[in-house]
Design a protein around this motif. Structure first.
Motif, PDB file in Angstrom:
ATOM      1  N   GLN A 182       0.957  -1.241  -0.083  1.00 53.51           N
ATOM      2  CA  GLN A 182       0.063   0.069   0.024  1.00 53.51           C
ATOM      3  C   GLN A 182       0.910   1.227  -0.079  1.00 53.51           C
ATOM      4  O   GLN A 182       0.687   2.424  -0.474  1.00 53.51           O
ATOM      5  CB  GLN A 182      -0.890  -0.032   1.039  1.00 53.51           C
ATOM      6  CG  GLN A 182      -1.866  -0.953   1.089  1.00 53.51           C
ATOM      7  CD  GLN A 182      -3.089  -0.949   0.171  1.00 53.51           C
ATOM      8  OE1 GLN A 182      -3.287   0.411  -0.301  1.00 53.51           O
ATOM      9  NE2 GLN A 182      -3.807  -1.497  -0.219  1.00 53.51           N
TER      10      GLN A 182
ATOM     11  N   THR B 278      -1.950   6.524   6.577  1.00 50.93           N
ATOM     12  CA  THR B 278      -2.877   5.749   5.701  1.00 50.93           C
ATOM     13  C   THR B 278      -2.825   4.396   5.611  1.00 50.93           C
ATOM     14  O   THR B 278      -3.473   3.418   5.503  1.00 50.93           O
ATOM     15  CB  THR B 278      -3.225   6.446   4.158  1.00 50.93           C
ATOM     16  OG1 THR B 278      -3.505   8.114   4.545  1.00 50.93           O
ATOM     17  CG2 THR B 278      -4.137   5.952   3.369  1.00 50.93           C
ATOM     18  N   ALA B 279      -1.336   3.972   4.863  1.00 53.78           N
ATOM     19  CA  ALA B 279      -1.354   2.731   4.600  1.00 53.78           C
ATOM     20  C   ALA B 279      -1.167   1.711   6.090  1.00 53.78           C
ATOM     21  O   ALA B 279      -1.488   0.712   5.951  1.00 53.78           O
ATOM     22  CB  ALA B 279       0.442   2.513   4.452  1.00 53.78           C
TER      23      ALA B 279
ATOM     24  N   GLY C 266      -3.712   2.035   8.206  1.00 55.55           N
ATOM     25  CA  GLY C 266      -4.751   1.842   8.284  1.00 55.55           C
ATOM     26  C   GLY C 266      -5.267   0.928   7.337  1.00 55.55           C
ATOM     27  O   GLY C 266      -6.567   0.081   7.559  1.00 55.55           O
ATOM     28  N   LYS C 267      -4.551   0.694   6.242  1.00 59.09           N
ATOM     29  CA  LYS C 267      -4.952  -0.320   5.442  1.00 59.09           C
ATOM     30  C   LYS C 267      -4.322  -1.635   5.489  1.00 59.09           C
ATOM     31  O   LYS C 267      -4.329  -2.534   4.732  1.00 59.09           O
ATOM     32  CB  LYS C 267      -4.678  -0.006   3.803  1.00 59.09           C
ATOM     33  CG  LYS C 267      -5.278   1.332   3.501  1.00 59.09           C
ATOM     34  CD  LYS C 267      -4.982   2.058   1.905  1.00 59.09           C
ATOM     35  CE  LYS C 267      -5.920   2.828   1.610  1.00 59.09           C
ATOM     36  NZ  LYS C 267      -7.147   2.518   1.199  1.00 59.09           N
TER      37      LYS C 267
ATOM     38  N   ASP D 292      -0.931  -2.279   5.850  1.00 62.42           N
ATOM     39  CA  ASP D 292       0.546  -2.434   5.027  1.00 62.42           C
ATOM     40  C   ASP D 292       1.551  -2.671   6.198  1.00 62.42           C
ATOM     41  O   ASP D 292       1.752  -1.881   7.472  1.00 62.42           O
ATOM     42  CB  ASP D 292       0.690  -1.055   4.607  1.00 62.42           C
ATOM     43  CG  ASP D 292       2.257  -1.385   3.887  1.00 62.42           C
ATOM     44  OD1 ASP D 292       2.080  -1.161   2.430  1.00 62.42           O
ATOM     45  OD2 ASP D 292       3.280  -1.245   4.403  1.00 62.42           O
TER      46      ASP D 292
END
Length: 332
Positions: free
Chosen positions: A211, A230-231, A233-234, A236
């Motif tokens: 990510q 952000t990554a 949260g995904k 990564d």
């Protein structure tokens, strides 16, 4: 109702506002800064912004509070050292007062932001508070018994330049392994970039499927702390490793402040704090590992409330508090 101007001077932009004693902003204005080693021009632009706000204001302005980057001699209005503007032992108050003809109250911009959160933000009603903005760098503003702690030379709160055991990255202060080499927005981006670069060499296909690689469009030199969050949260894994390293160091630094200052409240601000619970939970866990239980259990850890307005509201609060203190002295 008293009204003042709060001015937050940054290296690129200065922001100002007319505000009342309840922290309500009536008018805003900004002006480009981008001035290096040219004090007369900087003062001219500051005076122009103050003049613009006064001209537009529907109310009488009593004074101006100013937050200025770098160590500051607040009592004498002198910038002790400001790398942003290449200033050293520069008197700002005397020439600026002649230009604007209003009472001026100065302090370091971190301390004015601290005052903003203490008076109008997350720290309302708290007399012992530590404010830690996590941005390009890391510092700490300290409120003790309702008053700002400045230190002998205006350097109080430099927690970002305490060395964390095991860190070796060079810091812009000239030392090695400082807290802010990992715990700042720039530090988080650096750690993530180094981890992704290592993975690209060891496992190119896996790294390019991450990510974080996607978010930076394949250009790891452009990785930001926001992208790392952000990554995370995904899910990564590389981003999570970098983020956890930063949160561990942030928690350690806050535990030092908690043990030394015994605050009722620690407020985390700056751009990194926009990650919210993603930041708060691991930092609280880290604090639990390092801080003394008897001290830590009485300290709340929260996120800042004022965002980008902390600086101007705090600068205004500085002016209001100084005027109120002056009024009390006159009555004695």
């Amino acid at each position: 109702m008293r009204h003042v101007i709060g001015l937050d001077v940054g290296g690129t932009t200065m922001k100002g506002a007319v505000m009342d004693e309840n922290g309500r902003i009536l008018i805003r204005a900004t002006k480009e800064t981008k001035v290096h080693n040219n004090l007369p021009l900087l003062l001219e632009r500051m005076a122009a912004l103050i003049g613009e706000l006064r001209a537009k204001s529907p109310v009488y302005i009593e004074s101006v509070g100013i937050g200025f980057p770098g160590p500051f001699d607040a009592e004498n209005g002198i910038s002790v050292h400001s790398p942003n503007f290449h200033l050293h032992q520069a008197d700002l108050r005397t020439p600026l007062a002649k230009l604007v003809e209003l009472p001026l109250f100065f302090d370091n911009d971190l301390r004015t932001a601290t005052l903003g959160e203490a008076v109008f933000g997350a720290g309302r009603g708290i007399s012992h508070l530590v404010f830690v903005p996590l941005g390009t760098g890391v510092g700490a503003g300290i409120i003790n018994e309702g008053k700002l702690v400045r230190g002998d030379s205006g350097f109080a709160g430099e927690i970002g330049h305490v060395r964390f055991p095991g860190l070796t990255a060079p810091c812009n202060c000239g030392k090695m392994g400082c807290v802010e080499t990992v715990a700042s927005a720039t530090g988080i981006a650096r750690v993530a970039r180094e981890r992704l670069d290592k993975e690209l060499n060891a496992n190119p296909l896996g790294a390019k499927a991450s990510q974080l690689f996607t978010l930076c469009d394949g250009d790891i030199t452009k990785i930001t702390a926001e992208q790392v969050a952000t990554a995370v949260g995904k899910g990564d894994s590389l981003a999570i490793e970098a983020w956890n390293e930063a949160c561990e160091v942030i928690g350690w630094a806050l535990s030092v402040l908690i043990n030394v200052c015994n605050p009722q409240l620690v407020v985390m601000g700056g751009g990194v704090s926009r990650a919210g619970e993603l930041l708060l939970a691991p930092v609280q866990a880290s604090i639990g590992r390092y801080a003394m239980d008897v001290v830590h259990e009485k300290t709340r850890i929260v996120l800042a409330e004022l965002g980008a307005d902390a600086g101007i509201l705090g600068a205004g609060a500085l002016a209001l508090l100084a005027m109120n203190e002056g009024s009390k002295t006159e009555k004695m």
